[in-house]
Write a protein that holds these residues in place. Structure first.
Motif, PDB file in Angstrom:
ATOM      1  N   LYS A 302       0.830  -1.201   0.000  1.00  0.00           N
ATOM      2  CA  LYS A 302       0.000   0.000   0.000  1.00  0.00           C
ATOM      3  C   LYS A 302       0.869   1.257   0.000  1.00  0.00           C
ATOM      4  CE  LYS A 302      -3.879  -2.263   2.346  1.00  0.00           C
ATOM      5  NZ  LYS A 302      -4.609  -2.423   3.612  1.00  0.00           N
ATOM      6  N   LYS A 303       1.887   1.248   0.842  1.00  0.00           N
ATOM      7  CA  LYS A 303       2.754   2.431   0.968  1.00  0.00           C
ATOM      8  C   LYS A 303       3.532   2.686  -0.317  1.00  0.00           C
ATOM      9  CE  LYS A 303       6.677   2.201   3.228  1.00  0.00           C
ATOM     10  NZ  LYS A 303       7.695   2.088   4.303  1.00  0.00           N
ATOM     11  N   GLU A 304       4.163   1.643  -0.855  1.00  0.00           N
ATOM     12  CA  GLU A 304       5.014   1.824  -2.027  1.00  0.00           C
ATOM     13  C   GLU A 304       4.197   2.052  -3.302  1.00  0.00           C
ATOM     14  OE1 GLU A 304       8.155   2.296  -1.848  1.00  0.00           O
ATOM     15  OE2 GLU A 304       8.285   1.821   0.289  1.00  0.00           O
ATOM     16  N   ALA A 305       3.059   1.358  -3.418  1.00  0.00           N
ATOM     17  CA  ALA A 305       2.214   1.533  -4.610  1.00  0.00           C
ATOM     18  C   ALA A 305       1.616   2.935  -4.653  1.00  0.00           C
ATOM     19  CB  ALA A 305       1.110   0.479  -4.631  1.00  0.00           C
ATOM     20  N   LYS A 306       1.287   3.474  -3.496  1.00  0.00           N
ATOM     21  CA  LYS A 306       0.714   4.831  -3.445  1.00  0.00           C
ATOM     22  C   LYS A 306       1.696   5.862  -4.012  1.00  0.00           C
ATOM     23  CE  LYS A 306      -1.602   8.032  -0.291  1.00  0.00           C
ATOM     24  NZ  LYS A 306      -2.025   8.284   1.107  1.00  0.00           N
ATOM     25  N   LYS A 307       2.991   5.671  -3.741  1.00  0.00           N
ATOM     26  CA  LYS A 307       4.013   6.597  -4.256  1.00  0.00           C
ATOM     27  C   LYS A 307       4.015   6.623  -5.784  1.00  0.00           C
ATOM     28  CE  LYS A 307       7.202   5.740  -0.389  1.00  0.00           C
ATOM     29  NZ  LYS A 307       8.529   5.135  -0.039  1.00  0.00           N
ATOM     30  N   ALA A 308       3.722   5.465  -6.379  1.00  0.00           N
ATOM     31  CA  ALA A 308       3.743   5.353  -7.845  1.00  0.00           C
ATOM     32  C   ALA A 308       2.368   5.562  -8.468  1.00  0.00           C
ATOM     33  CB  ALA A 308       4.286   3.984  -8.246  1.00  0.00           C
ATOM     34  N   ASN A 309       1.362   5.836  -7.616  1.00  0.00           N
ATOM     35  CA  ASN A 309      -0.023   5.979  -8.089  1.00  0.00           C
ATOM     36  C   ASN A 309      -0.526   4.686  -8.726  1.00  0.00           C
ATOM     37  OD1 ASN A 309      -2.412   7.448  -8.312  1.00  0.00           O
ATOM     38  ND2 ASN A 309      -1.942   8.113 -10.398  1.00  0.00           N
ATOM     39  N   TYR A 310      -0.151   3.547  -8.128  1.00  0.00           N
ATOM     40  CA  TYR A 310      -0.620   2.232  -8.564  1.00  0.00           C
ATOM     41  C   TYR A 310      -1.606   1.682  -7.540  1.00  0.00           C
ATOM     42  CZ  TYR A 310       3.240   1.900 -11.976  1.00  0.00           C
ATOM     43  OH  TYR A 310       4.105   2.098 -13.020  1.00  0.00           O
ATOM     44  N   ASP A 311      -2.500   0.818  -7.997  1.00  0.00           N
ATOM     45  CA  ASP A 311      -3.369   0.071  -7.097  1.00  0.00           C
ATOM     46  C   ASP A 311      -2.540  -1.074  -6.510  1.00  0.00           C
ATOM     47  OD1 ASP A 311      -5.267  -1.653  -5.895  1.00  0.00           O
ATOM     48  OD2 ASP A 311      -6.822  -1.049  -7.307  1.00  0.00           O
ATOM     49  N   TRP A 312      -2.409  -1.089  -5.196  1.00  0.00           N
ATOM     50  CA  TRP A 312      -1.567  -2.095  -4.538  1.00  0.00           C
ATOM     51  C   TRP A 312      -2.025  -3.518  -4.832  1.00  0.00           C
ATOM     52  CZ3 TRP A 312      -3.176  -5.494  -0.603  1.00  0.00           C
ATOM     53  CH2 TRP A 312      -4.471  -5.284  -0.106  1.00  0.00           C
ATOM     54  N   ARG A 313      -3.325  -3.682  -5.110  1.00  0.00           N
ATOM     55  CA  ARG A 313      -3.838  -5.028  -5.382  1.00  0.00           C
ATOM     56  C   ARG A 313      -3.364  -5.545  -6.739  1.00  0.00           C
ATOM     57  NH1 ARG A 313      -9.786  -3.012  -3.914  1.00  0.00           N
ATOM     58  NH2 ARG A 313      -8.933  -1.390  -5.280  1.00  0.00           N
ATOM     59  N   LEU A 314      -3.124  -4.623  -7.685  1.00  0.00           N
ATOM     60  CA  LEU A 314      -2.564  -5.025  -8.974  1.00  0.00           C
ATOM     61  C   LEU A 314      -1.124  -5.493  -8.801  1.00  0.00           C
ATOM     62  CD1 LEU A 314      -2.665  -5.298 -12.038  1.00  0.00           C
ATOM     63  CD2 LEU A 314      -2.132  -2.862 -12.219  1.00  0.00           C
TER      64      LEU A 314
END
Length: 468
Positions: A302-314
């Motif tokens: 969740k933390k790292e995906a948010k930085k990249a504007n990605y959905d963490w579930r993907l």
């Protein structure tokens, strides 16, 4: 009325069906359509009996039964969790799925709207109630004295049940039978039956009614509930089918008759209803029913995906595809870790075989972001991620070549689905490789084609089962 009998033969593992009349063939081609699209879509609920995800693996009694059915048809199986079961029949009839599998009891009202397969389970309805606070210090006789043991004693009690369920109808009928009022609290279809069991256990409600097969499983998780009072005869549980899909229904019924005589069916019933090992997984913290976590790395994702504007579930779906969340795995080709870096790429992003999971995930997302820069002209974010994930598997060069070939053939190079992915599959053909601008050459694209579809199929399942 035209009477027909579908019959089937298998060629290369595929079912071929014929009909007695051309009229019927035009009227009902439901099973052939499923075979042609290569996928059986099932509308379901997130439950121990029907379907749940544990550490990325799909489980559930009805899921495993229909997995064998799909295997027999030679198609893929897709279970779609319905967020509100009040709409499941409407969703089926509008074409959002091919079957309903949600521990669905056959009732007359439902039969007016859909057809049912032959029953694959039978179960009575039981009252779920809470044992007294200090029940562990009591004898069974003392515990029993605190419980409702006769339906008559439900008079003036409040019972929470799904409003569109057979449980609600049974409570209405029971009021007539006992000659008194039961305060029936109808719940929306977005509140799962097993959630109501949990609420009884925790004390936020006092009573609910469920099928005995569901209650038996959940008693392993909530040892302070009692399920001994049966409120109905054994009722029939079956798969739901559209009224128009007689071809599918006939084949499913024939298949079920045979399958339920096999040892595998008996094993699946034993696995889910008699032993606790598999059903305990349903309430594990890494289950869609228990803690609602996909993996031990959700918070990092969740933390790292948010930085990249990605959905963490993907990203979680991609990691499951690569390593099944094992940070220590190494392949025979030399790739390693959660995101299966090759040594040269891993070094570039600061990821090594001994790197902790947070470093592996951070490096993997940075790598995805780097790849994504190749596809800035693709404006649709989902399509852009499909190009990115295909490149993660095959390398950007081959994906860019497929775009070049698509453009040369007058197709849209910015759409992956059914456009560029089709040209990607043709990177073995000399005439395609001769197109001006193709640089990376020959490539067998079947594995990457399946890879992208599998990652996004799982991602859609994760979005259904793991909100947020």
């Amino acid at each position: 009325m035209v009477i027909y009998i579908p019959f089937g033969t298998k060629e290369d593992g595929k079912i071929k069906l014929d009909f007695k009349t051309e009229e019927q063939k035009k009227k009902d081609n439901s099973l052939n359509k499923i075979i042609e699209k290569g996928k059986l879509v099932v509308l379901t609920e997130n439950s121990t009996v029907s379907y749940f995800v544990y550490r990325g693996q799909k489980m559930g009694f009805e899921y495993e039964v229909l997995k064998q059915f799909a295997k027999d048809l030679g198609v893929k199986l897709e279970f779609r969790a319905v967020k509100n079961l009040d709409h499941v029949i409407a969703d089926l009839n509008s074409g959002k799925g091919d079957l309903i599998a949600c521990n669905y009891t056959i009732t007359r009202d439902r039969r007016d709207q859909i057809n049912f397969s032959i029953p694959h389970l039978r179960s009575s309805q039981v009252l779920v109630q809470r044992k007294p606070e200090d029940w562990k210090k009591m004898s069974s006789k003392e515990i029993k004295a605190h419980l409702i043991t006769d339906p008559v004693r439900l008079a003036k009690k409040k019972v929470h049940v799904w409003g569109e369920s057979s449980y609600y109808k049974r409570m209405v009928a029971l009021m007539d039978e006992i000659g008194d009022t039961i305060y029936i609290q109808p719940e929306d279809g977005n509140i799962e039956t097993e959630e109501l069991i949990r609420r009884v256990s925790e004390g936020t409600i006092d009573y609910t009614v469920v099928d005995k097969n569901v209650a038996l499983i959940n008693k392993r998780f909530f040892d302070n509930i009692d399920i001994s009072l049966e409120l109905s005869i054994r009722q029939q549980i079956a798969f739901g089918v559209r009224k128009s899909d007689e071809q599918l229904l006939d084949y499913l019924n024939d298949w079920l008759k045979n399958f339920m005589q096999q040892r595998l069916y008996s094993f699946l019933k034993h696995k889910y209803f008699d032993i606790g090992t598999h059903t305990r997984k349903a309430m594990d913290q890494y289950s869609s029913l228990g803690g609602g976590k996909i993996s031990p790395y959700d918070e990092i994702l969740k933390k790292e995906a948010k930085k990249a504007n990605y959905d963490w579930r993907l990203v979680a779906s991609l990691i499951f595809q690569e390593s099944k969340f094992n940070p220590h795995i190494e392949s025979w080709q030399g790739s390693y870790g959660l995101m299966q870096f090759m040594p040269e790429t891993g070094e570039r992003f600061g990821v090594y075989p001994g790197s902790p999971p947070e470093v592996q995930i951070r490096g993997g997302i940075k790598y995805l972001k780097r790849i994504e820069k190749n596809f800035t002209e693709v404006k649709d974010s989902i399509q852009r991620m499909k190009f990115t994930i295909a490149s993660y598997n095959a390398g950007p060069g081959h994906v860019l070549d497929a775009q070049t070939i698509a453009k040369a053939n007058g197709a849209n190079p910015h759409i992956w689905d059914d456009v560029v992915e089709e040209y990607f599959l043709r990177l073995t053909e000399p005439e395609m490789l001769a197109v001006k601008g193709v640089k990376s050459g020959y490539y067998r694209g079947n594995m990457t084609y399946r890879y992208v579809r599998e990652v996004f199929r799982r991602y859609n399942e994760y979005k259904n089962l793991f909100p947020g």
